[in-house]
Design a protein around this motif. Structure first.
Motif, PDB file in Angstrom:
ATOM      1  N   GLU A 118       0.795  -1.227   0.000  1.00 21.91           N
ATOM      2  CA  GLU A 118       0.000   0.000   0.000  1.00 21.91           C
ATOM      3  C   GLU A 118       0.830   1.281   0.000  1.00 21.91           C
ATOM      4  OE1 GLU A 118      -3.080  -0.147  -0.508  1.00 21.91           O
ATOM      5  OE2 GLU A 118      -4.006  -1.863   0.445  1.00 21.91           O
ATOM      6  N   ARG A 206       2.644   8.617  -8.392  1.00 21.76           N
ATOM      7  CA  ARG A 206       2.406   9.238  -7.073  1.00 21.76           C
ATOM      8  C   ARG A 206       3.505  10.271  -6.809  1.00 21.76           C
ATOM      9  NH1 ARG A 206       0.445   4.432  -2.911  1.00 21.76           N
ATOM     10  NH2 ARG A 206      -0.532   3.145  -4.513  1.00 21.76           N
ATOM     11  N   ARG A 278      -3.945   8.119 -12.015  1.00 18.39           N
ATOM     12  CA  ARG A 278      -4.043   6.790 -12.638  1.00 18.39           C
ATOM     13  C   ARG A 278      -4.791   6.850 -13.965  1.00 18.39           C
ATOM     14  NH1 ARG A 278      -4.684   2.615  -7.585  1.00 18.39           N
ATOM     15  NH2 ARG A 278      -3.775   3.988  -6.025  1.00 18.39           N
ATOM     16  N   GLY A 347      -4.033  -0.745  -7.854  1.00 18.43           N
ATOM     17  CA  GLY A 347      -2.713  -1.355  -8.055  1.00 18.43           C
ATOM     18  C   GLY A 347      -2.642  -2.692  -7.328  1.00 18.43           C
ATOM     19  N   HIS A 372     -11.003   0.061   0.776  1.00 21.10           N
ATOM     20  CA  HIS A 372     -10.223   1.038   1.541  1.00 21.10           C
ATOM     21  C   HIS A 372     -11.167   1.738   2.528  1.00 21.10           C
ATOM     22  CE1 HIS A 372      -6.438   1.408  -1.248  1.00 21.10           C
ATOM     23  NE2 HIS A 372      -6.646   0.197  -0.787  1.00 21.10           N
TER      24      HIS A 372
HETATM   25  C1  GLV Z   1      -3.725  -0.191  -3.756  1.00 21.03           C
HETATM   26  O1  GLV Z   1      -4.627  -0.532  -3.003  1.00 21.03           O
HETATM   27  C2  GLV Z   1      -3.925   0.944  -4.613  1.00 21.03           C
HETATM   28  O2  GLV Z   1      -3.723   2.075  -4.149  1.00 21.03           O
HETATM   29  O3  GLV Z   1      -4.372   0.756  -5.752  1.00 21.03           O
END
Ligand code: GLV
Ligand code: MN
Ligand code: MN
Length: 402
Positions: A118, A206, A278, A347, A372
């Motif tokens: 993570e 990131r 992303r 991810g 999450h």
């Molecule tokens: C992992 O959980 C991500 O940030 O995609």
């Protein structure tokens, strides 16, 4: 082992947290060691020999023929996490091995519980899977957490040796890595489908962005004489959101903002913000990332705020192996479930492993599309479906390698 036992095990592991107010488990923390102990016991009970490698990955090997199939996922979490992101893939893999009942296959199976995916503790994700791919380098090992402890030191504190990280690397005998994971999004739920065969995983950029202004008295400093770092960051965050809304397929998130000194009667002097970008196409993601970092600089210049930034991740989009995708699709169909192909916008360790071994993933529906988040869940019926598809995949591979 049936689905409800798998879910109970995931929920039991979710009790092992370093936070009193929700689930948080970071790289090699004390609760992670307890997770290792329990998973290690479950691996041994399923006929595996378990050990922890130098990057803190727990690895259980079920002996068989000379080649090796890897199964797994991660056991670290985000803050205030749910019980299934990552952990489900490990517990389900152990159940699949246990269901073999000691029967030897023409290949061995290694279940890997990755130590870090993570990026919470060191601001960089995929520490565990990078060790298997041979890309856990000196720069990453020297990264420090908020307490100033480096990755190498954290490894040493656990009685492991960072110098042995290269030994964690997968060898040529490994022919595939398969990861079971909750979807973490609403697509399968909205279609009423239990499973999704993943064809590709979106890339991620990131960054950490620093806004340096001037802290000052909130009463005496007139508005036109302020250099308010948070006001600049807030302006930039609205640009980040607008850019993504105007770019099809792009998602951008500023998920963490730290303000210094952080008091109601002080003009904010400094802000540290995260940026996560992303897209399934690397070119779109990289161009957007450059545009957004530039926007921070321009906004800062207009307001007398110095801006600097570090990129912490540039992970390209990953295609799953077409033959493994088809093998998983056949397995889902053989288990009696509809085949639906899906892209992952989250991810996964599979992205990192893909650099050295063919990978594929099977998603389980996320009820409500929630992840999450502490209410993240998985259905028992869908877990049963994944077990059946996993067993069918092993049968298929057994025929192939017999
Ligand atoms: C992992 O959980 C991500 O940030 O995609
Ligand atoms: Mn996650
Ligand atoms: Mn995950």
């Amino acid at each position: 082992m049936r689905a409800h036992e798998i879910i109970d095990r995931c929920r039991a592991l979710a009790e092992l947290s370093e936070s009193p107010t929700g689930l948080l488990r970071t790289f090699l923390s004390p609760p992670m060691q307890e997770v290792h102990r329990l998973l290690g016991q479950w691996m041994e009970a399923a006929g595996m020999r378990a050990h922890i490698d130098a990057a803190g990955n727990l690895r259980g090997v079920y002996p068989g023929g000379p080649r090796r199939l890897l199964l797994g996922s991660h056991v670290d979490t985000v803050p205030n996490a749910g019980a299934f992101d990552g952990v489900l893939g490990v517990v389900l893999a152990i159940a699949l091995v246990g269901a073999l009942g000691g029967r030897s296959l023409p290949f061995s199976i290694e279940v890997v519980a990755f130590s870090e995916e993570e990026g919470v503790r060191f601001g960089v994700p995929f520490i565990g899977s990078r060790a298997l791919a041979g890309t856990l380098d000196a720069e990453l090992l020297s990264r420090r957490d908020a307490a100033g402890i480096s990755v190498s030191e954290a490894i040493r504190q656990l009685g492991l040796h960072a110098a042995q990280v290269p030994e964690a690397r997968v060898d040529e005998g490994v022919f595939a890595y398969i990861e079971f994971h909750i979807e973490q999004g609403p697509v399968l739920d909205s279609l009423g489908l239990p499973l999704g065969v993943v064809t590709s995983i979106a890339g991620q950029s990131r960054f950490t962005i620093h806004f340096h202004g001037q802290a000052n008295h909130a009463g005496t400093t007139p508005m036109h004489l302020r250099r308010d770092a948070l006001a600049a960051a807030a302006r930039w965050i609205s640009v980040v959101e607008r850019h993504a809304r105007a770019t099809p397929g792009l998602v951008t998130t500023v998920g963490s903002v730290e303000i210094q000194p952080g008091a109601s009667n002080i003009v904010p002097g400094a802000v540290r913000a995260s940026l996560d970008v992303r897209h399934s196409e690397d070119a779109v993601r990289r161009q957007s990332a450059v545009a957004l970092v530039d926007a921070a600089g321009r906004i800062g210049t207009r307001r007398g705020i110095a801006v600097d930034w570090q990129q912490t991740l540039d992970q390209r989009a990953t295609a799953c192996d077409p033959r493994l995708v088809e093998a998983l699709a056949r397995a889902v169909a053989a288990a009696g479930f509809p085949v639906h192909k899906i892209c992952s916008d989250a991810g996964h360790d599979a992205m990192i492993l893909a650099a050295c071994v063919p990978v594929a993933m099977l998603f389980l529906r996320s009820p409500g599309g929630l992840s999450h988040h502490p209410d993240e869940s998985v259905n028992a019926n869908d877990t049963e479906a994944a077990l059946a598809a996993g067993a069918a995949l092993l049968t298929d591979l057994e025929r192939k390698y017999a």
